[in-house]
Design a protein around this motif. Structure first.
Motif, PDB file in Angstrom:
ATOM      1  N   TYR A 118      -1.819   9.778 -14.965  1.00 29.61           N
ATOM      2  CA  TYR A 118      -0.459   9.623 -15.481  1.00 29.61           C
ATOM      3  C   TYR A 118      -0.346   8.372 -16.348  1.00 29.61           C
ATOM      4  O   TYR A 118      -1.047   7.378 -16.137  1.00 29.61           O
ATOM      5  N   GLN A 127       5.022  17.462 -15.238  1.00 30.15           N
ATOM      6  CA  GLN A 127       6.441  17.128 -15.052  1.00 30.15           C
ATOM      7  C   GLN A 127       7.369  18.204 -15.607  1.00 30.15           C
ATOM      8  O   GLN A 127       8.537  18.263 -15.238  1.00 30.15           O
ATOM      9  N   ARG A 142       4.482  10.176 -15.233  1.00 27.60           N
ATOM     10  CA  ARG A 142       5.007   9.220 -14.255  1.00 27.60           C
ATOM     11  C   ARG A 142       4.237   9.381 -12.948  1.00 27.60           C
ATOM     12  O   ARG A 142       3.544  10.390 -12.759  1.00 27.60           O
ATOM     13  N   PRO A 143       4.353   8.428 -12.031  1.00 26.94           N
ATOM     14  CA  PRO A 143       3.668   8.578 -10.740  1.00 26.94           C
ATOM     15  C   PRO A 143       4.170   9.795  -9.977  1.00 26.94           C
ATOM     16  O   PRO A 143       5.313  10.230 -10.154  1.00 26.94           O
ATOM     17  N   SER A 146       5.044   9.995  -6.978  1.00 27.79           N
ATOM     18  CA  SER A 146       6.180   9.632  -6.130  1.00 27.79           C
ATOM     19  C   SER A 146       7.505   9.683  -6.877  1.00 27.79           C
ATOM     20  O   SER A 146       8.565   9.764  -6.264  1.00 27.79           O
ATOM     21  N   GLU A 147       7.460   9.634  -8.205  1.00 26.25           N
ATOM     22  CA  GLU A 147       8.688   9.664  -9.000  1.00 26.25           C
ATOM     23  C   GLU A 147       9.025  11.053  -9.520  1.00 26.25           C
ATOM     24  O   GLU A 147       9.994  11.231 -10.249  1.00 26.25           O
ATOM     25  N   LEU A 148       8.214  12.047  -9.176  1.00 22.09           N
ATOM     26  CA  LEU A 148       8.527  13.432  -9.553  1.00 22.09           C
ATOM     27  C   LEU A 148       9.500  13.990  -8.517  1.00 22.09           C
ATOM     28  O   LEU A 148       9.188  14.879  -7.730  1.00 22.09           O
ATOM     29  N   SER A 149      10.703  13.448  -8.521  1.00 20.50           N
ATOM     30  CA  SER A 149      11.645  13.633  -7.413  1.00 20.50           C
ATOM     31  C   SER A 149      12.109  15.068  -7.225  1.00 20.50           C
ATOM     32  O   SER A 149      12.465  15.460  -6.120  1.00 20.50           O
ATOM     33  N   SER A 156       4.098  17.801  -4.179  1.00 20.34           N
ATOM     34  CA  SER A 156       3.884  16.360  -4.342  1.00 20.34           C
ATOM     35  C   SER A 156       2.852  15.845  -3.356  1.00 20.34           C
ATOM     36  O   SER A 156       1.984  15.038  -3.706  1.00 20.34           O
ATOM     37  N   ASP A 172      -3.347   5.675 -12.915  1.00 21.13           N
ATOM     38  CA  ASP A 172      -2.497   5.443 -14.077  1.00 21.13           C
ATOM     39  C   ASP A 172      -3.312   4.815 -15.207  1.00 21.13           C
ATOM     40  O   ASP A 172      -4.359   4.206 -14.996  1.00 21.13           O
TER      41      ASP A 172
END
Length: 411
Positions: free
Chosen positions: A161, A226, A258-259, A261-264, A271, A281
């Motif tokens: 990412y 994403q 994005r990480p 963890s941020e793919l909410s 996830s 990253d």
């Protein structure tokens, strides 16, 4: 009974969901407190059973007055034969039995109707040998090399990412080239194409072909994961594809912006599986790496640039490798189009004056930085409050039209 349930569901389910998952279903039988519903394929059956069962059950109970079990079975609708007389199998010259004529035509028609998938192939320029390694991307590069040398056994899945234009797609394609040259079957696609194929497979009843295409490969390269955020149907298809490949020991490589963890809005079960591999990253390249990238690009286009020119570009463009290379292309094109006399030598040095002239417009936007004051001013203006209030310690809800006051500690 099932028609009545469908009528109820049509009022409660969004039209696209109803058309995709419910329209092709048929009530088969109802006995012993259970309603059996036939679905056109396994994808639909699983979606109805795992994601829509409670809603369907409530509708059914509302109609019958009693709770009932619902069972979904896969199979096409029963069709009456075109003629009632028995058909004698045809035989070829060797006496081998052939399909009856109408079945033969149906099989031929079905074969013709199978989807022709658009091939999204690897970029020939994206290889390990022309990837510039620096402190910002050395871990990602090492992981990519390790995966390409031993696919399916180390770092599976590998998730790369970064922001736009920092090299994650380059590394993904480099993996693809190397494992393909080693004799492995490689499938590269974008998440957008994956989504389109999945939806088309459901609509056209070709989900078996879709599954075979994605689950028979040795290495799956999926770019920009994403883009399936918020697409429940596509996430369902990806989840089962991921599981099938992972259980079979096949390599999966994924990129995102994005990480994990941020793919909410990504399903938790997806996830967690992505996080179970190696997530790496790629940072913004430092000055030395940017200079190395520019020198490599200059060699590729066969032009000479003095260090002062490369330093000027590397100092002005810091956040995007693609933009960095683009600026070098602009300078080379600007010189080549006669904006500067190069003494008839297309490889002659380009001076700094030309660079500033050529990149005057391109660098205006890239030089625009958002400061703390810019953020404070924009938020204060939007919520009609003072910047001093934003910086203060109050956390009440009285400032602005019904908005919660944000606390932004001063730098």
């Amino acid at each position: 009974m099932w028609d009545a349930v469908l009528g109820e569901l049509q009022l409660q389910v969004p039209k696209p969901s109803y058309e995709t998952w419910l329209r092709g279903t048929t009530g088969v039988s109802m006995s012993d407190g259970a309603l059996v519903v036939r679905t056109p394929n396994a994808f639909v059956s699983e979606m109805l059973d795992t994601r829509m069962y409670s809603l369907i059950s409530r509708c059914l109970e509302g109609i019958t007055g009693d709770p009932m079990e619902i069972r979904f079975e896969v199979g096409g609708e029963a069709r009456k034969p075109a003629r009632t007389s028995p058909q004698v199998p045809r035989t070829d010259d060797a006496g081998t039995a052939q399909l009856p004529l109408d079945q033969d035509r149906a099989a031929t028609s079905q074969a013709r109707s199978r989807p022709s998938y658009r091939r999204v192939d690897l970029n020939g320029r994206y290889r390990f040998e022309n990837f510039i390694v620096g402190s910002s991307n050395n871990l990602a590069h090492a992981a990519a090399v390790a995966v390409s040398e031993n696919p399916g056994f180390v770092y599976n899945p590998l998730v790369l990412y970064s922001g736009v234009g920092l090299g994650k797609t380059h590394l993904m394609h480099a993996i693809g080239h190397q494992v393909r040259e080693a004799g492995h079957d490689v499938l590269y696609t974008t998440t957008e194409e994956f989504t389109n194929e999945y939806i088309r497979g459901i609509r056209e009843g070709t989900t078996e072909e879709f599954r075979d295409r994605y689950r028979s490969t040795d290495v799956l390269l999926l770019d920009d994961i994403q883009f399936i955020i918020g697409k429940e149907q596509t996430q369902e298809g990806f989840f089962h594809t991921f599981n099938a490949l992972h259980m079979a020991g096949k390599q999966i490589v994924i990129t995102c912006d994005r990480p994990v963890s941020e793919l909410s809005l990504l399903q938790d079960r997806i996830s967690s599986r992505l996080a179970g591999g190696l997530v790496v990253d790629i940072q913004i390249p430092d000055f030395e790496t940017r200079m190395a990238i520019l020198r490599s690009k200059a060699e590729q286009i066969d032009r000479r640039f003095p260090d002062k020119v490369l330093e000027f570009i590397a100092g002005r463009v810091q956040r995007n490798v693609r933009e960095l290379e683009g600026c070098l292309n602009i300078v080379a094109a600007y010189a080549g189009l006669g904006h500067q006399s190069l003494n008839g030598d297309p490889k002659a040095d380009v001076d700094l004056g030309l660079v500033e002239q050529a990149l005057e417009d391109s660098l205006k936007e890239s030089n625009r930085r958002v400061s703390e004051e810019d953020v404070l001013s924009a938020v204060a203006r939007y919520f009609s409050i003072d910047k001093s209030t934003l910086k203060g310690k109050k956390r009440d809800r009285t400032h602005g039209p019904g908005a919660t006051c944000l606390h932004v500690p001063s730098a």
